[in-house]
Design a protein around this motif. Structure first.
Motif, short mmCIF file in Angstrom:
data_model
loop_
_atom_site.label_atom_id
_atom_site.label_comp_id
_atom_site.label_asym_id
_atom_site.label_seq_id
_atom_site.Cartn_x
_atom_site.Cartn_y
_atom_site.Cartn_z
N UNK A 145 11.95 4.94 3.82
CA UNK A 145 11.02 3.81 3.70
C UNK A 145 9.61 4.37 3.67
N UNK A 146 8.92 4.20 2.55
CA UNK A 146 7.53 4.63 2.42
C UNK A 146 6.63 3.41 2.42
N UNK A 169 6.18 9.06 10.02
CA UNK A 169 5.44 10.30 9.88
C UNK A 169 4.54 10.22 8.66
N UNK A 170 3.60 11.17 8.54
CA UNK A 170 2.75 11.20 7.36
C UNK A 170 3.55 11.67 6.16
N UNK A 171 3.30 11.08 5.00
CA UNK A 171 3.92 11.56 3.76
C UNK A 171 3.31 12.92 3.40
N UNK A 177 -0.18 7.52 2.92
CA UNK A 177 1.22 7.18 3.06
C UNK A 177 1.84 7.50 4.41
N UNK A 178 2.84 6.68 4.77
CA UNK A 178 3.65 6.89 5.97
C UNK A 178 5.11 6.74 5.57
N UNK A 201 6.53 3.49 -2.60
CA UNK A 201 7.01 4.86 -2.64
C UNK A 201 5.83 5.82 -2.75
N UNK A 202 5.96 6.99 -2.14
CA UNK A 202 4.83 7.93 -2.13
C UNK A 202 4.38 8.31 -3.54
N UNK A 203 5.32 8.48 -4.46
CA UNK A 203 4.93 8.84 -5.83
C UNK A 203 4.05 7.75 -6.43
N UNK A 204 4.39 6.50 -6.19
CA UNK A 204 3.59 5.40 -6.71
C UNK A 204 2.20 5.38 -6.07
#
Length: 408
Positions: A145-146, A169-171, A177-178, A201-204
């Protein structure tokens, strides 16, 4: 609910899903909405097992001799349980297993000669097209889950989530991001309700950053959908500037207003048609196969066909050509998909550049370093970026920033 009733519910939802017409999450949502008497624990059990069966669909089918049967899949999935008890024929329970069905199940338990495609849970034509078993394997994993912090720093959002008993946690790459690897329902989370986080999502998140939008830019999110990218960019600008959001579906576009209210984003306006030809950022989050999101939507690969992919590629090319017409000199045309298929990604860009020699790709290594100030560049190409669970531990995304050459 009794265990047998739960299994019947699993079978009923799978029967609809295996028609391969609608997304499984939509089918599950409707099933539960129509049956509000089903409690939360029963819903969790049903949903978890439906997704588990979807994720092993090809294994189950090959073991059963090529059959695609919701009933037999459920029986094989629960084969270590008392099937006579689960398939007892009572009201709200599955019918009793026939002798033929029991024979099929017995043979399936002994089956070992699985094809390579079943081992990777990927239809053959897609397996051959992707041509990367490690990537396909990564797309079969379960996604974390981002979330992104919204109008607050992520340290603040992380601490507030912690106080609610949610540990993120940090991405690795996104500074906003988390990430949590636990299954979390954010509907009752006050940090979410108050608009300090948004699921993304982190990529987004990284793509929103890499669009490199400034308050003075003239920006359009052309395929905005429900506004995920627009809202992220609006937050990054801290409500300065203006983002125009457009989508062919007014129903999807209408969702932006409610999301923007929760997130307190005030610099987005929707637009029904696009006439101006001087956008400094023309952002295309193109309609695509969604193959990069198979971690979250494993049923989608069975709804995709070569014909549908061809239709999507034609649409993508048309949208790129339209974007080119409406991008200002020295402006950027930004092309994004949530796909890992070359047809929709690098092949689209190569074909576009052959049609539009007045555009060129940016140096994405330099863009990455300039925007994120990160020494690690987790990609093998400077002309575009290909995110994936294998390379960046994210969903599969493609990002390419094209610049229109200055007219001399």
């Amino acid at each position: 609910m009794k265990d047998a009733s739960r299994v019947q519910a699993i079978i009923e939802t799978l029967e609809s899903i295996f028609e391969d017409k609608f997304p499984a999450d939509n089918i599950l949502d409707k099933y539960f909405k129509d049956r509000r008497y089903i409690g939360s624990k029963d819903r969790r059990f049903i949903a978890d097992n439906v997704w588990a069966i979807i994720r092993q669909r090809m294994h189950l089918s090959e073991a059963l001799g090529g059959v695609v049967s919701a009933r037999l899949f459920a029986a094989l999935h629960f084969v270590d349980k008392d099937l006579d008890l689960l398939f007892n024929g009572e009201e709200y329970a599955p019918l009793v297993l026939s002798r033929e069905e029991k024979n099929l199940l017995a043979k399936a338990q002994e089956f070992e000669d699985f094809s390579q495609y079943a081992c990777y849970e990927c239809p053959r034509w897609l397996f051959d097209k992707i041509n990367n078993p490690a990537l396909i394997d990564a797309l079969n994993t379960t996604a974390p889950v981002d979330v992104r912090a919204n109008l607050v720093d992520r340290e603040h959002a992380q601490e507030r989530l912690r106080k609610e008993g949610l540990f993120f946690s940090f991405t690795p790459y996104s500074p906003i991001g988390l990430r949590s690897h636990d299954r979390i329902n954010l509907n009752n989370c006050m940090t979410y309700q108050d608009g300090e986080i948004e699921v993304m999502d982190e990529a987004s998140q990284l793509i929103a950053l890499l669009c490199r939008v400034k308050p003075f830019h003239k920006v359009i999110d052309y395929c905005a959908g429900a506004g995920g990218k627009s809202l992220a960019i609006g937050a990054l600008l801290h409500n300065e500037g203006l983002i125009w959001a457009h989508d062919i579906s007014q129903e999807r576009l209408s969702r932006i207003k409610k999301r923007a209210e929760r997130l307190d984003i005030q610099n987005i306006k929707t637009i029904a048609s696009v006439q101006d030809k001087d956008y400094t950022r023309f952002i295309i989050d193109a309609p695509c196969s969604g193959s990069g999101t198979w971690r979250r939507t494993p049923d989608a690969k069975y709804r995709l066909s070569q014909q549908r992919l061809n239709e999507l590629c034609r649409t993508q090319a048309e949208i790129l050509d339209f974007g080119a017409e409406h991008t200002a000199p020295n402006g950027r045309l930004i092309y994004i998909t949530c796909s890992v298929l070359p047809d929709e990604n690098e092949q689209q860009i190569e074909a576009f550049l052959s049609r539009h020699p007045d555009f060129e790709t940016l140096d994405h290594r330099a863009l990455w370093k300039d925007v994120l100030d990160i020494a690690v560049f987790p990609f093998d190409n400077e002309r575009w970026l290909k995110f994936s669970p294998l390379r960046t531990q994210t969903d599969g995304f493609f990002f390419c920033a094209l610049q229109r050459k200055q007219v001399l």
